[in-house]
Every structure is written in C-alpha cells, then in structure tokens.
Design an enzyme around this catalytic site. Sequence first.
Site, PDB file in Angstrom:
ATOM      1  N   SER A  76      59.350  38.630  38.324  1.00 41.17           N
ATOM      2  CA  SER A  76      60.792  38.856  38.479  1.00 41.17           C
ATOM      3  C   SER A  76      61.419  38.127  39.659  1.00 41.17           C
ATOM      4  O   SER A  76      62.650  38.009  39.723  1.00 41.17           O
ATOM      5  CB  SER A  76      61.082  40.353  38.604  1.00 41.17           C
ATOM      6  OG  SER A  76      60.950  40.994  37.364  1.00 41.17           O
ATOM      7  N   LYS A  79      63.891  35.408  38.882  1.00 45.73           N
ATOM      8  CA  LYS A  79      65.276  35.686  38.495  1.00 45.73           C
ATOM      9  C   LYS A  79      66.266  35.136  39.513  1.00 45.73           C
ATOM     10  O   LYS A  79      67.357  34.690  39.153  1.00 45.73           O
ATOM     11  CB  LYS A  79      65.468  37.198  38.348  1.00 45.73           C
ATOM     12  CG  LYS A  79      64.647  37.828  37.237  1.00 45.73           C
ATOM     13  CD  LYS A  79      64.700  39.345  37.301  1.00 45.73           C
ATOM     14  CE  LYS A  79      63.873  39.994  36.210  1.00 45.73           C
ATOM     15  NZ  LYS A  79      63.813  41.461  36.310  1.00 45.73           N
ATOM     16  N   TYR A 201      62.360  32.707  29.310  1.00 41.77           N
ATOM     17  CA  TYR A 201      62.289  33.782  30.303  1.00 41.77           C
ATOM     18  C   TYR A 201      60.837  34.147  30.608  1.00 41.77           C
ATOM     19  O   TYR A 201      60.441  34.266  31.776  1.00 41.77           O
ATOM     20  CB  TYR A 201      63.059  35.001  29.806  1.00 41.77           C
ATOM     21  CG  TYR A 201      62.900  36.217  30.688  1.00 41.77           C
ATOM     22  CD1 TYR A 201      63.425  36.246  31.982  1.00 41.77           C
ATOM     23  CD2 TYR A 201      62.207  37.337  30.229  1.00 41.77           C
ATOM     24  CE1 TYR A 201      63.265  37.368  32.785  1.00 41.77           C
ATOM     25  CE2 TYR A 201      62.052  38.452  31.025  1.00 41.77           C
ATOM     26  CZ  TYR A 201      62.580  38.464  32.309  1.00 41.77           C
ATOM     27  OH  TYR A 201      62.414  39.570  33.114  1.00 41.77           O
ATOM     28  N   TYR A 253      65.457  46.557  42.674  1.00 41.82           N
ATOM     29  CA  TYR A 253      65.556  47.511  41.580  1.00 41.82           C
ATOM     30  C   TYR A 253      66.285  48.776  42.041  1.00 41.82           C
ATOM     31  O   TYR A 253      67.260  48.701  42.775  1.00 41.82           O
ATOM     32  CB  TYR A 253      64.168  47.834  41.015  1.00 41.82           C
ATOM     33  CG  TYR A 253      63.387  46.625  40.574  1.00 41.82           C
ATOM     34  CD1 TYR A 253      63.979  45.641  39.788  1.00 41.82           C
ATOM     35  CD2 TYR A 253      62.055  46.441  40.940  1.00 41.82           C
ATOM     36  CE1 TYR A 253      63.267  44.524  39.367  1.00 41.82           C
ATOM     37  CE2 TYR A 253      61.334  45.336  40.520  1.00 41.82           C
ATOM     38  CZ  TYR A 253      61.948  44.379  39.740  1.00 41.82           C
ATOM     39  OH  TYR A 253      61.249  43.280  39.332  1.00 41.82           O
ATOM     40  N   VAL A 271      56.743  42.397  39.734  1.00 41.18           N
ATOM     41  CA  VAL A 271      55.600  43.235  39.394  1.00 41.18           C
ATOM     42  C   VAL A 271      54.270  42.529  39.634  1.00 41.18           C
ATOM     43  O   VAL A 271      53.210  43.143  39.502  1.00 41.18           O
ATOM     44  CB  VAL A 271      55.675  43.748  37.941  1.00 41.18           C
ATOM     45  CG1 VAL A 271      56.871  44.659  37.760  1.00 41.18           C
ATOM     46  CG2 VAL A 271      55.710  42.597  36.952  1.00 41.18           C
TER      47      VAL A 271
END
Length: 326
Positions: A76, A79, A201, A253, A271
């Site tokens: 992640s 991103k 992605y 998050y 993660v």
Amino acid sequence: MVNKVNQGDLEILPSPLLSVINDLHSKYKSLKEGIVANYIPELAKVDPDLFSISIVTVDGQVYQVGDYQQLFTIQSISKVFAYGLALEDHGRDYVLTRVGVEPTGEAFNSIILDEQSKRPYNPMVNAGAIATTSLIKGAGATERLNRILEMFRRYIGHDVFVDISVFTSERSTGHRNRAMAHLMLNFGMIDKNIEEALDLYFQQCAVMVNCHDLAVMAATLANRGVNPMTGEQAVNSRYIKDILSVMYTCGMYNFAGEWAYKVGIPAKSGVCGGILAIVPNKMGIAVFSPPLDIRGNSVRGVKVCEELSQQLGLHLFECGKLGSGE
C-alpha cells in the site's frame, strides 16, 4: 552505515542520530506483538523477525540499522506514488472528481464510497488507490506498467521489478478489490477495463523494494520531489503539498488521527510491514517489520516512529527545532 559529512541545517551530528536508531532497534527487536499479513498467501511466508530502520536526509546522508537490504513488496505504500503520477497526468482538479481526500475512519479494504459524490474517500485506501491507478495514462497495459516502474526508478535511483509470485497471489485472492472496482464502475468512477486496472494495481503493490529504498523515496518527497541521491526530479514539486496532505490525514488507515496526534508527520504504511514517513525539508524515515497490528500497521514501525518524533522533536506542530527533543 552513515556518511560522515556536514549535516547543514539539520544540526544533528552523525553519531548521535545513528545511536538513536541503534538504540531503538535494540529496544524493539525482541518485541513479538502482531502477526504478519496472511490474507495474501505469499505475504504469510515472510520472516516476522526481520527489522530495519533507515533515515535519509535531504542532503543525502544515510543512517540505517538492521535488515535494510532485505527486499519486500511495497504494497500500500505504492499508493502515495501512484497518486502523484495521476496528479501529474491529469492535474488536481480532475483527480478530485474521481477520488476524494477525506479520511474514512474505516479499514483500508472497506467497500464504501462517499454517499453524495460516489467517489472513493481518498487515494490511500484500496478503493481510492484502484481509482487512482486507473487514471494513469498509457497506450495499453504494458506502457502503463512501464510508466509506473519508471516512476519508481526516479524516486529510488535504480530499476525495480515486480514479484510475480506475489502479484499472482494477490490477483487470485483479490475478490474484495474486484467488488470495489465493480461498485466504482457502477457510479462512473472508473472505466469498464476493470481487470486491466486491477492488474496494474496488483502489480504496483508487488514492486520489490528494501528499507533503504523506502527512505530514499521518503527523502525525495521531503526534498520537494528531487531525489537527494541522484538529483533527479521524481515528481513535479507543485503536487508535493497534495501528496503530503493526504498522507498526513489518511496514510495510516483508521489510525491516522492518533498518528497525527502522537507522531505528527506525513506517513504511509503497508501490509508488507513497511512505514514511510516524511519530515518536510529535512529527512525521510523508513521502518520495516512485518508483524502488524489490528489496523494493518507495523507494530515495531509505529513504536519506532513515535519515539523518533518524541526524541528528535519531529512533530509538525512542535514548538522547538528539529533535534531539540523538547
């Protein structure tokens, strides 16, 4: 390792900063809390004892300890950089029509959209990241992937590659992400080429990096988009404030509020067990430790960043100067 040269306005001598991260590494190496990500089969195979800390300053000084050369998939954290590329491709006004900038208070993989605008809430959760990646320009899947890999090269300073086993693992188990994509297609947030967008992605998440690479990437953002090791402009400086703002409010998050309160610098977790954090105009910080808490953030990584912020006075709203520790 550390390059012992003048630190300029950082006002931190090499040995004290190296001593700080060595102490933190020793302090938390024996911490056994958290579990490695297991919803992606390949990620469940990682060694939970891996642990590294790396700091790169905007003038190219390097401080690191532990397993900082160990490769892992960026997950992640990618991103952040895909968002920057989408901004370069389309500009902030258009990107805002497809992806919002509001924190959700929900888990990163929640299947939710803004009820009024029908946009995903922000580019740091999975739905927003899929929408962001779908915006990246290119004449076909290969060109778009090559543009992402070239983008990472600018940030890191060397070529990168996709771990095919992790990509395949994510692709075969990514049913929640497909559900998000179909929901966004229903509301016109992404186009009908869902599988192509999802593959891109999954591939960007499976790019291989190490802790040192992450610190260089963080330092590049801290240095207004210029890689401090190569001098290359990795992203247009006009979009740095957009990237860092969303990282600050949404990057951790549903821990983002507490992170802003306790640590107080823009950051993004993944993660994989990585955390990337930016002290604007000063340094980039990276921590890698695979065991995660219930929110999906590295347990050791959060602890290290909290203590670094406290000891070095890194919080953006700290009254003292960097390194005061007050």
